[in-house]
Structures are given as structure tokens and as C-alpha cells.
Design an enzyme around this catalytic site. Structure first.
Site, PDB file in Angstrom:
ATOM      1  CB  CYS A 148      48.933  29.041 -59.965  1.00 22.52           C
ATOM      2  SG  CYS A 148      50.509  29.730 -59.425  1.00 22.52           S
ATOM      3  CG  LEU A 149      50.706  23.334 -57.647  1.00 26.80           C
ATOM      4  CD1 LEU A 149      52.201  23.301 -57.356  1.00 26.80           C
ATOM      5  CD2 LEU A 149      49.921  22.828 -56.440  1.00 26.80           C
TER       6      LEU A 149
ATOM      7  CG  HIS B  60      46.532  33.599 -59.077  1.00 27.39           C
ATOM      8  ND1 HIS B  60      45.898  32.610 -58.350  1.00 27.39           N
ATOM      9  CD2 HIS B  60      47.857  33.407 -58.903  1.00 27.39           C
ATOM     10  CE1 HIS B  60      46.806  31.862 -57.755  1.00 27.39           C
ATOM     11  NE2 HIS B  60      48.002  32.324 -58.077  1.00 27.39           N
TER      12      HIS B  60
ATOM     13  N   GLY C 127      56.895  30.072 -58.316  1.00 26.39           N
ATOM     14  CA  GLY C 127      58.338  29.913 -58.471  1.00 26.39           C
ATOM     15  C   GLY C 127      58.714  28.783 -59.389  1.00 26.39           C
ATOM     16  CE1 TYR C 128      60.129  23.766 -58.202  1.00 31.31           C
ATOM     17  CE2 TYR C 128      58.976  25.298 -56.758  1.00 31.31           C
ATOM     18  CZ  TYR C 128      59.951  24.330 -56.957  1.00 31.31           C
ATOM     19  OH  TYR C 128      60.748  23.936 -55.896  1.00 31.31           O
TER      20      TYR C 128
ATOM     21  N   GLY D 289      48.750  26.587 -55.413  1.00 32.47           N
ATOM     22  CA  GLY D 289      49.328  26.115 -54.163  1.00 32.47           C
ATOM     23  C   GLY D 289      50.817  26.365 -54.130  1.00 32.47           C
TER      24      GLY D 289
ATOM     25  CD  GLU E 172      42.453  33.566 -58.592  1.00 30.56           C
ATOM     26  OE1 GLU E 172      43.408  33.525 -57.801  1.00 30.56           O
ATOM     27  OE2 GLU E 172      42.540  33.173 -59.773  1.00 30.56           O
TER      28      GLU E 172
ATOM     29  CD  GLN F 104      53.716  25.354 -61.508  1.00 27.96           C
ATOM     30  OE1 GLN F 104      54.046  24.704 -60.507  1.00 27.96           O
ATOM     31  NE2 GLN F 104      53.720  26.682 -61.511  1.00 27.96           N
TER      32      GLN F 104
END
Length: 353
Positions: free
Chosen positions: A243-244, A324, A287-288, A216, A326, A247
Site C-alpha cells: 500500500c503506502l 492488502h 487514496g494515493y 499507512g 494479508e 508508493q
């Protein structure tokens, strides 16, 4: 040529050509992807950002809806050296401003040296540098978009492959790409997609074999509801994240995250597995990053900057990836991640017997 203008946080105003008219603003970022522009443009992780393509020609194989990762274009505007008519017409139809005929090499170099930055864009017959600066003045930083999840998540739960004979996966949709759901369904999973602000009661009602936190946009610290789910179910229900999702899971368990200078966005990010030594090429858009993994073990790192790309915990039955697996259109070197997710569910079933 109808002029367009890109006003940068640094004070520069860059002149370009209008390909889709409109005014917009967002965080200016770039991707090194040379293919997969349809997938990038429909990736919810680009919400509230202005996407610059470093590859010079975007659109040379047309636009096909079956390649989309979501139902709409997510970047607030699009910047390229040259956009084909197909892509320009698609973006105009979506109401997304687009500009080209500017030096994207110079723009990307500036982002690499000074970091992702706020920008404003004015394109079309009435575009002026002042209009672009006005958009810039209204631009928020990514962390200021505190409820960005509501812009990209489902409004109510949805179930995919309800008759699947594989595991039941509860996917918390923080901006999930369609390929994540497809990858799980291909492994016979039943996937219950819940909104980004799903509650503990929602998850208990779904009673999943695996709790999955999706990718996200924005700052992971703003996804407090997803973090609360991680805190509640860690050690009880196997957990995965992309990803997000990586985090959020790390942060909820006592780790920490931080904003990167310009992030990782592209289809050629090299990742090393610390156990096998194997290096795979991956697609990334973030970006994080995780700065402290908490109780999780770092199992994979980015070859370029050593940031964590994979976290795991055998004790808590957790496996996450920053990239990612996928990825469409590719590379597909890491699709076996979803086999590992299914294996988490199988382990839970065995433990309950």
C-alpha cells in the site's frame, strides 16, 4: 432521536442521527466493504479520515477484539445508514463520533462524482449545523498532515517471533496492520518493527534479510525517512512494500505518486496479473497511487482503472503490492505474496554463501 450534522466541503449540510456523540473533522471517504467493519475501523490507514460505509447495516455480527488490526479506532468519525448498538457503544467508548439514519447512497455518489472531500461533524445534544461547519473550517487536506506517521507508528522498536527459524524482516511501521506481522510470523520470520522515522543506522543494526515498508495513512511524500531508507538500501537489501509502502518505494527510486479522486477502499477490488492473466479479488484502502513506477516493472493492475497494483524489480530484489494481501476477513486470494517475500530473503542468503 438526537440530531447530528455533517457539513461537506461542497457547502451541503446533511442531517443525521447521533449514535456516538462528539465533534470531529477529516477527509470524507467511503468503503464498499460489506463485512470486516472491525478490521476497517482499526486500520491505521484511516487516520484523519471520516469513514462512510456504503453497506447499509454495520454491526450485524458484533464486535470482537481479536479481529482488530491495531489497538484503537482510527477514523475521526463514522457514518453509516444504520449502526447496531454493539458498534455504536464501541465507538462511543473509543470517543469516536458516529452518525447514521442518512442517505449514504447519496453521500457515496457525491464522493464518487466530486472526490473525497473535507467534512465536519457535530453529534449529540448540543449539535448544530453551525458547529459542523466550524469543524469543517478547521479541516486540513490529507497532504497537509505532514507528520501523520507519528500518530500511527510504534514509538520504539519491537521484535516478534525472536526465535523464528525463517528470515529476519525489518518492518518500517508507517501504520502497519497487525495482520501483516502475523502473516510474516506464520512463515517463521523474525520481525523487527521499527518506527516510521527509523534511520539508516537503525536498519543496519537490525541487519535484515528483507526491508519491508508498511501501509499507512496520508501522502507518501510526507514519509521522507522511509524514502531515505529505500534510497540507501535499494540494490543492497531485498525490499518489499504494501500500500503506502509501494508508493514510498516507487517515489524514492525516481517514480511519482498522485492523489486519486476517491481512492480504492473495499474488499472487492479486482486485480489482474499481467504475466499470468489471472484476476484476483483484493482488499484495498488507499487514496494515493503510483503514477510513474520509475525503474520498477508494473506486474499487476487494477481491472477498473489500470492503476498499478504490483511493482517488481529482479535487479533490485523488490516486490510491492498496492492492495492488502494479508486482508482480514478476506479475500485471501493473494496471501502467496508473503511466500514471495520469504523467497526474497532466501535468495539473499544464497547470494551471501
Amino acid at each position: 432521536m438526537t440530531p447530528a450534522y455533517v457539513a461537506l466541503e461542497t457547502g451541503r449540510v446533511v442531517e443525521a442521527r447521533t449514535r456516538a456523540p462528539g465533534r470531529s473533522r477529516g477527509e470524507l471517504v467511503f468503503t464498499t466493504a460489506y463485512t470486516g467493519y472491525e478490521e476497517s475501523l482499526t486500520d491505521p490507514s484511516y487516520e484523519e479520515q471520516v469513514l462512510t460505509f456504503s453497506y447499509p447495516l454495520i454491526g450485524n455480527y458484533g464486535v470482537r477484539e481479536e479481529r482488530f488490526e491495531s489497538e484503537r479506532v482510527h477514523p475521526r468519525a463514522v457514518v453509516a445508514r444504520e449502526l447496531t448498538e454493539d458498534v455504536a457503544e464501541w465507538l462511543e467508548g473509543e470517543g469516536v463520533p458516529a452518525v447514521d439514519h442518512l442517505d449514504t447512497r447519496d453521500l457515496v455518489t457525491g464522493i464518487r462524482e466530486q472526490g473525497a472531500m473535507k467534512c465536519g461533524i457535530a453529534a449529540g445534544p448540543d449539535a448544530t449545523p453551525e458547529a459542523a461547519k466550524e469543524e469543517l473550517s478547521e479541516c486540513k487536506g490529507m497532504s497537509e498532515h505532514t507528520d501523520i506517521g507519528s500518530q500511527v507508528s510504534v514509538d520504539e522498536s519491537r521484535t516478534y517471533n525472536p526465535d523464528g527459524d525463517g528470515p529476519d524482516v525489518c518492518l518500517v511501521d508507517c501504520g502497519a496492520k497487525g495482520s501483516i506481522i502475523e502473516s510474516l510470523v506464520e512463515r517463521n520470520a523474525t520481525v523487527d518493527v521499527l518506527p516510521y522515522d527509523a534511520t539508516v543506522a537503525d536498519v543496519r543494526h537490525a541487519d535484515p534479510d528483507v526491508l519491508f515498508i508498511s501501509n499507512g495513512p496520508g501522502d507518501p511524500e510526507n514519509f521522507t525517512a522511509a524514502a531515505a531508507l529505500v534510497e540507501e538500501f535499494a540494490g543492497e537489501t531485498p525490499m518489499a512494500g504494501i500500500c503506502l509502502g509501494q508508493q514510498v518505494i516507487a517515489g524514492a527510486l525516481g517514480g511519482a505518486t498522485e492523489k486519486m479522486a476517491f481512492g480504492h477502499r473495499g474488499v472487492n477490488q479486482p486485480v489482474r496479473d499481467l504475466r499470468s492473466g489471472r484476476v484476483v479479488m483484493t482488499t484495498q484502502n488507499h487514496g494515493y497511487t503510483v503514477s510513474e513506477p520509475g525503474p520498477l516493472e508494473v506486474t499487476q493492475v487494477n481491472v477498473n482503472d489500470d492503476t498499478p497494483e504490483g511493482l517488481e524489480s529482479d535487479e533490485l530484489d523488490i516486490i510491492t503490492r498496492q492492495y492488502h494481501p494479508e486482508a482480514n476477513p478476506g479475500p485471501h486470494d493473494s496471501l502467496d505474496f508473503f511466500d514471495d517475500v520469504v523467497a526474497l530473503a532466501d535468495d539473499r542468503v544464497l547470494a551471501d554463501q
